[in-house]
Design a protein around this motif. Structure first.
Motif, PDB file in Angstrom:
ATOM      1  N   ARG A  78       0.819  -1.328  -0.086  1.00 32.64           N
ATOM      2  CA  ARG A  78       0.038   0.042  -0.047  1.00 32.64           C
ATOM      3  C   ARG A  78       1.025   1.303  -0.109  1.00 32.64           C
ATOM      4  NH1 ARG A  78      -5.283  -0.855   1.441  1.00 32.64           N
ATOM      5  NH2 ARG A  78      -5.855  -2.764   0.440  1.00 32.64           N
ATOM      6  N   LYS A  79       2.050   1.046   0.468  1.00 36.50           N
ATOM      7  CA  LYS A  79       3.012   2.386   0.588  1.00 36.50           C
ATOM      8  C   LYS A  79       3.874   2.500  -0.349  1.00 36.50           C
ATOM      9  CE  LYS A  79       1.576   3.032   4.911  1.00 36.50           C
ATOM     10  NZ  LYS A  79       0.525   4.559   5.115  1.00 36.50           N
ATOM     11  N   LEU A  80       4.442   1.345  -0.944  1.00 33.74           N
ATOM     12  CA  LEU A  80       5.547   1.403  -2.173  1.00 33.74           C
ATOM     13  C   LEU A  80       4.924   1.780  -3.566  1.00 33.74           C
ATOM     14  CD1 LEU A  80       7.775  -1.254  -1.149  1.00 33.74           C
ATOM     15  CD2 LEU A  80       8.101   0.913  -0.636  1.00 33.74           C
ATOM     16  N   PRO A  81       5.766   2.107  -4.277  1.00 30.14           N
ATOM     17  CA  PRO A  81       5.268   2.608  -5.706  1.00 30.14           C
ATOM     18  C   PRO A  81       4.814   1.332  -6.465  1.00 30.14           C
ATOM     19  CG  PRO A  81       7.387   3.548  -5.443  1.00 30.14           C
ATOM     20  CD  PRO A  81       6.971   2.805  -4.150  1.00 30.14           C
ATOM     21  N   ALA A  82       3.877   1.666  -7.268  1.00 34.48           N
ATOM     22  CA  ALA A  82       2.920   0.274  -7.875  1.00 34.48           C
ATOM     23  C   ALA A  82       4.047  -0.624  -8.519  1.00 34.48           C
ATOM     24  CB  ALA A  82       2.075   0.616  -9.040  1.00 34.48           C
ATOM     25  N   PRO A  83       5.367  -0.264  -9.264  1.00 36.25           N
ATOM     26  CA  PRO A  83       6.351  -1.086  -9.883  1.00 36.25           C
ATOM     27  C   PRO A  83       6.864  -1.888  -8.864  1.00 36.25           C
ATOM     28  CG  PRO A  83       6.546   1.203 -10.713  1.00 36.25           C
ATOM     29  CD  PRO A  83       5.583   1.299  -9.440  1.00 36.25           C
ATOM     30  N   VAL A  84       7.026  -1.615  -7.860  1.00 35.78           N
ATOM     31  CA  VAL A  84       7.935  -2.475  -6.791  1.00 35.78           C
ATOM     32  C   VAL A  84       7.566  -3.805  -6.596  1.00 35.78           C
ATOM     33  CG1 VAL A  84       8.621  -2.787  -4.345  1.00 35.78           C
ATOM     34  CG2 VAL A  84       8.551  -0.540  -5.386  1.00 35.78           C
ATOM     35  N   PRO A  85       6.185  -4.279  -6.445  1.00 35.34           N
ATOM     36  CA  PRO A  85       5.740  -5.548  -6.330  1.00 35.34           C
ATOM     37  C   PRO A  85       6.204  -6.382  -7.827  1.00 35.34           C
ATOM     38  CG  PRO A  85       4.239  -4.140  -5.575  1.00 35.34           C
ATOM     39  CD  PRO A  85       5.137  -3.419  -6.156  1.00 35.34           C
ATOM     40  N   THR A  86       6.118  -5.524  -8.895  1.00 36.60           N
ATOM     41  CA  THR A  86       6.096  -6.363 -10.006  1.00 36.60           C
ATOM     42  C   THR A  86       7.717  -6.739 -10.306  1.00 36.60           C
ATOM     43  OG1 THR A  86       4.540  -5.073 -11.185  1.00 36.60           O
ATOM     44  CG2 THR A  86       6.046  -5.883 -12.690  1.00 36.60           C
ATOM     45  N   ARG A  87       8.524  -5.690  -9.814  1.00 40.93           N
ATOM     46  CA  ARG A  87      10.048  -5.973 -10.075  1.00 40.93           C
ATOM     47  C   ARG A  87      10.448  -7.107  -8.882  1.00 40.93           C
ATOM     48  NH1 ARG A  87       9.665  -3.711 -14.093  1.00 40.93           N
ATOM     49  NH2 ARG A  87      10.258  -1.716 -14.453  1.00 40.93           N
ATOM     50  N   LEU A  88       9.955  -7.025  -7.967  1.00 43.35           N
ATOM     51  CA  LEU A  88      10.231  -7.992  -6.921  1.00 43.35           C
ATOM     52  C   LEU A  88       9.746  -9.501  -7.513  1.00 43.35           C
ATOM     53  CD1 LEU A  88      11.156  -9.280  -4.327  1.00 43.35           C
ATOM     54  CD2 LEU A  88       8.768  -8.492  -3.114  1.00 43.35           C
ATOM     55  N   ALA A  89       8.549  -9.457  -7.904  1.00 43.12           N
ATOM     56  CA  ALA A  89       8.053 -10.775  -8.741  1.00 43.12           C
ATOM     57  C   ALA A  89       8.867 -11.247  -9.797  1.00 43.12           C
ATOM     58  CB  ALA A  89       6.634 -10.801  -9.131  1.00 43.12           C
ATOM     59  N   GLN A  90       9.366 -10.308 -10.588  1.00 44.84           N
ATOM     60  CA  GLN A  90      10.447 -10.630 -11.663  1.00 44.84           C
ATOM     61  C   GLN A  90      11.660 -11.278 -11.020  1.00 44.84           C
ATOM     62  OE1 GLN A  90      10.652  -6.932 -13.787  1.00 44.84           O
ATOM     63  NE2 GLN A  90       8.833  -7.296 -15.006  1.00 44.84           N
ATOM     64  N   PHE A  91      12.271 -10.445 -10.014  1.00 38.48           N
ATOM     65  CA  PHE A  91      13.584 -10.961  -9.318  1.00 38.48           C
ATOM     66  C   PHE A  91      13.246 -12.608  -8.738  1.00 38.48           C
ATOM     67  CE2 PHE A  91      15.576 -11.556  -5.319  1.00 38.48           C
ATOM     68  CZ  PHE A  91      16.841 -11.542  -5.766  1.00 38.48           C
TER      69      PHE A  91
END
Length: 305
Positions: A23-36
């Motif tokens: 809820r706090k971090l920018p929207a791309p962060v979960p996507t980048r973490l998922a890719q990693f």
């Protein structure tokens, strides 16, 4: 009981942390973490845990049980659809039927199943969870699951995306590499850091689940989701878990298999639902509700088995 409490603290704590960060971090962060995690974290974790896993015994029966669970879930979901039509004279829309069947048959045996199996039975039996997921759930989702989506969905089907999802899956390749790498001797320091990296990947996977759940806000399909979860997380583990001794599976191995069968619906169900124009609201609701129901069903399976 101590193990369960420790597991709950870790599960709830890490998922909650991920939920808050989502809820706090920018929207791309979960996507980048998922890719990693998809390309680096999970594959290395699989190689690391395989080094300490016990591959003796009837381990190849794990994917066979996975296919039984998937087929039984799909069959019970089909019966549920027919039963609802018979008793209520209401027929679910085709896309809703497709999402209902998918949510009833394919479980989150990777991102959620791995850490739970590792926490409850240890690395020695991790291979059972891995074989169940890599050779069972993966193909169940992207083979039978896609066939069901084609039957009940519509729109343009990108078959290349589905084929790529299976055969260019780095986790599947690392699974094969990990089996070979077990025989290689490496320095103790490298082994230590490999192990720590693998456990860090487990923690990040749980946080990623929280991040994704923070964006799942639809509850309109809760009645249908409740029925699918009853099939996926209660009936299938209870029915198949009770006959595992017939396959020679008891003790910790049976526990791993039952835990994998009792996982909530996989995120793959949402991916397939979006790709083939199924009922996305039902897929989303089943994912969110299933993650909460797991906190109730988990001690039940550990007690029964």
């Amino acid at each position: 009981m101590t193990n369960i409490l420790e597991l709950y603290v870790k599960l709830v704590g890490l998922v909650l942390a991920g939920f808050i960060l989502g809820r706090k971090l920018p929207a791309p962060v979960p996507t980048r973490l998922a890719q990693f995690l998809f390309w680096v974290g999970v594959p290395i974790g699989i190689v690391a845990f395989l080094r300490k896993a016990d591959l003796s015994g009837q381990i190849w029966i794990a994917p066979a049980i996975a296919y039984l669970a998937i087929l039984l879930g799909a069959f019970l979901a089909w019966l549920g659809i027919k039963g609802q039509a018979y008793f209520t004279n209401t027929i679910l829309q085709q896309p809703t039927q497709g999402s209902f069947i998918l949510a009833s048959m394919v479980g989150n045996t990777g991102y959620l199943g791995y850490p739970i199996a590792l926490a409850m039975v240890g690395q020695k039996y991790f291979a059972w969870a891995l074989f169940y997921d890599m050779l069972g759930s993966l193909f169940g989702a992207y083979a039978l699951g896609v066939a069901i989506a084609v039957r009940f969905g519509g729109g343009v089907q990108n078959y290349w995306q589905i084929t790529k999802a299976i055969f260019i899956n780095p986790a599947l390749w690392s699974f094969g590499f990990g089996l070979l790498f077990r025989q290689v001797t490496i320095p103790a320091a490298v082994e230590f850091f490999l192990d720590k990296f693998a456990w860090s990947t487990v923690a990040l996977s749980l946080m990623l689940i929280g991040m994704r759940l923070s964006n799942l806000n639809s509850w309109r399909s809760l009645p249908q989701a409740g029925m699918s979860l009853g099939i996926k997380m209660l009936l299938v583990p209870l029915i198949l878990g009770s006959i595992l001794p017939l396959f020679g599976l008891t003790g910790a191995t049976a526990q791993v298999i039952v835990l994998q069968m009792g996982m909530p619906p996989a995120f793959a169900t949402l991916v397939i639902a979006e790709t083939f124009n199924l009922d996305r609201d039902l897929a989303v609701t089943a994912l969110a509700a299933g993650s909460m129901v797991l906190l109730v069903t988990l001690p039940i399976w550990l007690w029964l088995f």
